[in-house]
Design a protein around this motif. Sequence first.
Motif, PDB file in Angstrom:
ATOM      1  N   PRO A 199       0.830  -1.201   0.000  1.00  0.00           N
ATOM      2  CA  PRO A 199       0.000   0.000   0.000  1.00  0.00           C
ATOM      3  C   PRO A 199       0.868   1.255   0.000  1.00  0.00           C
ATOM      4  O   PRO A 199       1.995   1.242   0.508  1.00  0.00           O
ATOM      5  CB  PRO A 199      -0.790  -0.117   1.309  1.00  0.00           C
ATOM      6  N   ALA A 200       0.360   2.324  -0.586  1.00  0.00           N
ATOM      7  CA  ALA A 200       1.099   3.583  -0.598  1.00  0.00           C
ATOM      8  C   ALA A 200       1.255   4.124   0.819  1.00  0.00           C
ATOM      9  O   ALA A 200       0.336   4.006   1.642  1.00  0.00           O
ATOM     10  CB  ALA A 200       0.376   4.603  -1.474  1.00  0.00           C
ATOM     11  N   LEU A 201       2.406   4.677   1.109  1.00  0.00           N
ATOM     12  CA  LEU A 201       2.635   5.304   2.407  1.00  0.00           C
ATOM     13  C   LEU A 201       1.933   6.657   2.466  1.00  0.00           C
ATOM     14  O   LEU A 201       1.914   7.404   1.483  1.00  0.00           O
ATOM     15  CB  LEU A 201       4.128   5.480   2.649  1.00  0.00           C
ATOM     16  N   LYS A 202       1.375   6.968   3.612  1.00  0.00           N
ATOM     17  CA  LYS A 202       0.719   8.257   3.793  1.00  0.00           C
ATOM     18  C   LYS A 202       1.751   9.282   4.240  1.00  0.00           C
ATOM     19  O   LYS A 202       2.334   9.169   5.322  1.00  0.00           O
ATOM     20  CB  LYS A 202      -0.407   8.144   4.814  1.00  0.00           C
ATOM     21  N   VAL A 203       1.992  10.249   3.377  1.00  0.00           N
ATOM     22  CA  VAL A 203       2.965  11.300   3.669  1.00  0.00           C
ATOM     23  C   VAL A 203       2.360  12.648   3.328  1.00  0.00           C
ATOM     24  O   VAL A 203       1.344  12.736   2.630  1.00  0.00           O
ATOM     25  CB  VAL A 203       4.270  11.103   2.862  1.00  0.00           C
ATOM     26  N   GLU A 204       3.003  13.700   3.821  1.00  0.00           N
ATOM     27  CA  GLU A 204       2.559  15.056   3.497  1.00  0.00           C
ATOM     28  C   GLU A 204       3.132  15.434   2.134  1.00  0.00           C
ATOM     29  O   GLU A 204       4.310  15.733   1.999  1.00  0.00           O
ATOM     30  CB  GLU A 204       3.032  16.051   4.554  1.00  0.00           C
ATOM     31  N   SER A 205       2.281  15.383   1.113  1.00  0.00           N
ATOM     32  CA  SER A 205       2.737  15.613  -0.249  1.00  0.00           C
ATOM     33  C   SER A 205       2.854  17.097  -0.547  1.00  0.00           C
ATOM     34  O   SER A 205       2.067  17.912  -0.055  1.00  0.00           O
ATOM     35  CB  SER A 205       1.769  14.964  -1.238  1.00  0.00           C
ATOM     36  N   LYS A 206       3.846  17.422  -1.396  1.00  0.00           N
ATOM     37  CA  LYS A 206       3.993  18.791  -1.892  1.00  0.00           C
ATOM     38  C   LYS A 206       3.273  18.940  -3.233  1.00  0.00           C
ATOM     39  O   LYS A 206       3.612  19.789  -4.057  1.00  0.00           O
ATOM     40  CB  LYS A 206       5.471  19.158  -2.052  1.00  0.00           C
TER      41      LYS A 206
ATOM     42  N   SER B 194      10.475   6.409  -2.735  1.00  0.00           N
ATOM     43  CA  SER B 194       9.474   6.983  -3.624  1.00  0.00           C
ATOM     44  C   SER B 194       8.528   7.901  -2.859  1.00  0.00           C
ATOM     45  O   SER B 194       8.230   9.015  -3.291  1.00  0.00           O
ATOM     46  CB  SER B 194       8.691   5.859  -4.308  1.00  0.00           C
ATOM     47  N   ALA B 195       8.063   7.439  -1.702  1.00  0.00           N
ATOM     48  CA  ALA B 195       7.162   8.263  -0.891  1.00  0.00           C
ATOM     49  C   ALA B 195       7.871   9.517  -0.398  1.00  0.00           C
ATOM     50  O   ALA B 195       7.296  10.620  -0.385  1.00  0.00           O
ATOM     51  CB  ALA B 195       6.643   7.451   0.295  1.00  0.00           C
ATOM     52  N   GLY B 196       9.129   9.368  -0.014  1.00  0.00           N
ATOM     53  CA  GLY B 196       9.872  10.524   0.472  1.00  0.00           C
ATOM     54  C   GLY B 196      10.036  11.601  -0.580  1.00  0.00           C
ATOM     55  O   GLY B 196      10.033  12.801  -0.273  1.00  0.00           O
ATOM     56  N   SER B 197      10.138  11.184  -1.846  1.00  0.00           N
ATOM     57  CA  SER B 197      10.358  12.165  -2.915  1.00  0.00           C
ATOM     58  C   SER B 197       9.173  13.103  -3.112  1.00  0.00           C
ATOM     59  O   SER B 197       9.345  14.226  -3.568  1.00  0.00           O
ATOM     60  CB  SER B 197      10.679  11.449  -4.234  1.00  0.00           C
ATOM     61  N   VAL B 198       7.956  12.648  -2.784  1.00  0.00           N
ATOM     62  CA  VAL B 198       6.787  13.516  -2.987  1.00  0.00           C
ATOM     63  C   VAL B 198       6.604  14.490  -1.834  1.00  0.00           C
ATOM     64  O   VAL B 198       5.712  15.343  -1.879  1.00  0.00           O
ATOM     65  CB  VAL B 198       5.495  12.695  -3.211  1.00  0.00           C
ATOM     66  N   THR B 199       7.453  14.393  -0.807  1.00  0.00           N
ATOM     67  CA  THR B 199       7.381  15.347   0.302  1.00  0.00           C
ATOM     68  C   THR B 199       8.251  16.565   0.043  1.00  0.00           C
ATOM     69  O   THR B 199       8.309  17.470   0.873  1.00  0.00           O
ATOM     70  CB  THR B 199       7.820  14.685   1.623  1.00  0.00           C
TER      71      THR B 199
ATOM     72  N   VAL C 149      14.688  10.928   6.496  1.00  0.00           N
ATOM     73  CA  VAL C 149      13.271  10.736   6.149  1.00  0.00           C
ATOM     74  C   VAL C 149      13.050   9.335   5.608  1.00  0.00           C
ATOM     75  O   VAL C 149      12.089   8.636   5.979  1.00  0.00           O
ATOM     76  CB  VAL C 149      12.826  11.791   5.113  1.00  0.00           C
ATOM     77  N   VAL C 150      13.940   8.895   4.740  1.00  0.00           N
ATOM     78  CA  VAL C 150      13.810   7.555   4.151  1.00  0.00           C
ATOM     79  C   VAL C 150      13.888   6.479   5.220  1.00  0.00           C
ATOM     80  O   VAL C 150      13.103   5.521   5.222  1.00  0.00           O
ATOM     81  CB  VAL C 150      14.889   7.331   3.070  1.00  0.00           C
TER      82      VAL C 150
END
Length: 312
Positions: A241-248, A283-288, A299-300
Amino acid sequence: MIVTVTLNPSMDKTGNLKNYEHGGTNHITDVIRDAAGNGIIASKTLKSLGREEAVATGFLGGINGERISLILDSMAITNDFVKIAGDTRTNLKVVEDNGFVTEFNEPGPIVNDSEIQALTDKILGYAKEDTVFVFSGSIPRNCPDTIYADLITKVKERGSKVILDVHGDLLKTSIAAKPDVIKPNKKEIEDYYDMEFSVSEEGLIDMGKRIVEQQGVGMVAISRGAMGALFITNDKCYRCPALKVESKHSTVGAGAAMDAAFALGLQNQCSLEDMIKLSMAISAGSVTTYGTKPATKEVVEELVKKVELIEI
């Protein structure tokens, strides 16, 4: 050593926009200029994670090429590009407040046969048993659509491992060279099979298994955006499942960041499970971050702890 190959890099301009008005005047704010192209983004990700032995190569030309080289130098990223007569392109990415990203990508320069041969020679100079290559992104004009297949075949003959991240006709012409990892998204693998409708998860898994079994690819990683990703090998299949992060509000660079994780996993001979966890976290970290700026190592490392692997 990890070598990222970007045949058609760009200077990316990423700007924010309240709401895109087709045919009207749009006022972009907060413009960020980045050295980009999937391989370059992967190199920036590797650098952010503290990997010093990665090399970025490909084609660079004109003022934009000089800018990209200077940016990489300033980031202490080793780069060894072939200088070409044509001008490296500029791409514009517009991020709306609602999260939609609209891209305006130029086709790139024209390259000649001698420039292609120079790059081939350069790449083969790095090809060894302990080298992992990342071949990704579009190709400039006048490049044969078999260029990735040709390069992959040659470096694998020298024992190197390969991640391939392309789509459309490039995927169809390159996959027969048996890269170790491919990373299509849902639509790209549907297009590979010429599907005219959306495919279920079961259908995606079946497609991935057929590529592994029939084409000799080591792993098929299918990114599914907000639904996470599927990872398929000859004997295992995982859903994450996709990780829930604060996206930019921008997924630009998320796929290239995942390529960097696969390269690290192959180079370090990680377990499949650890490589998948790292790829999801990076991948999830990059969208933050804004633009194509990679996530930090800290973060990773925190996101890796949150990755859920569901074996299917």
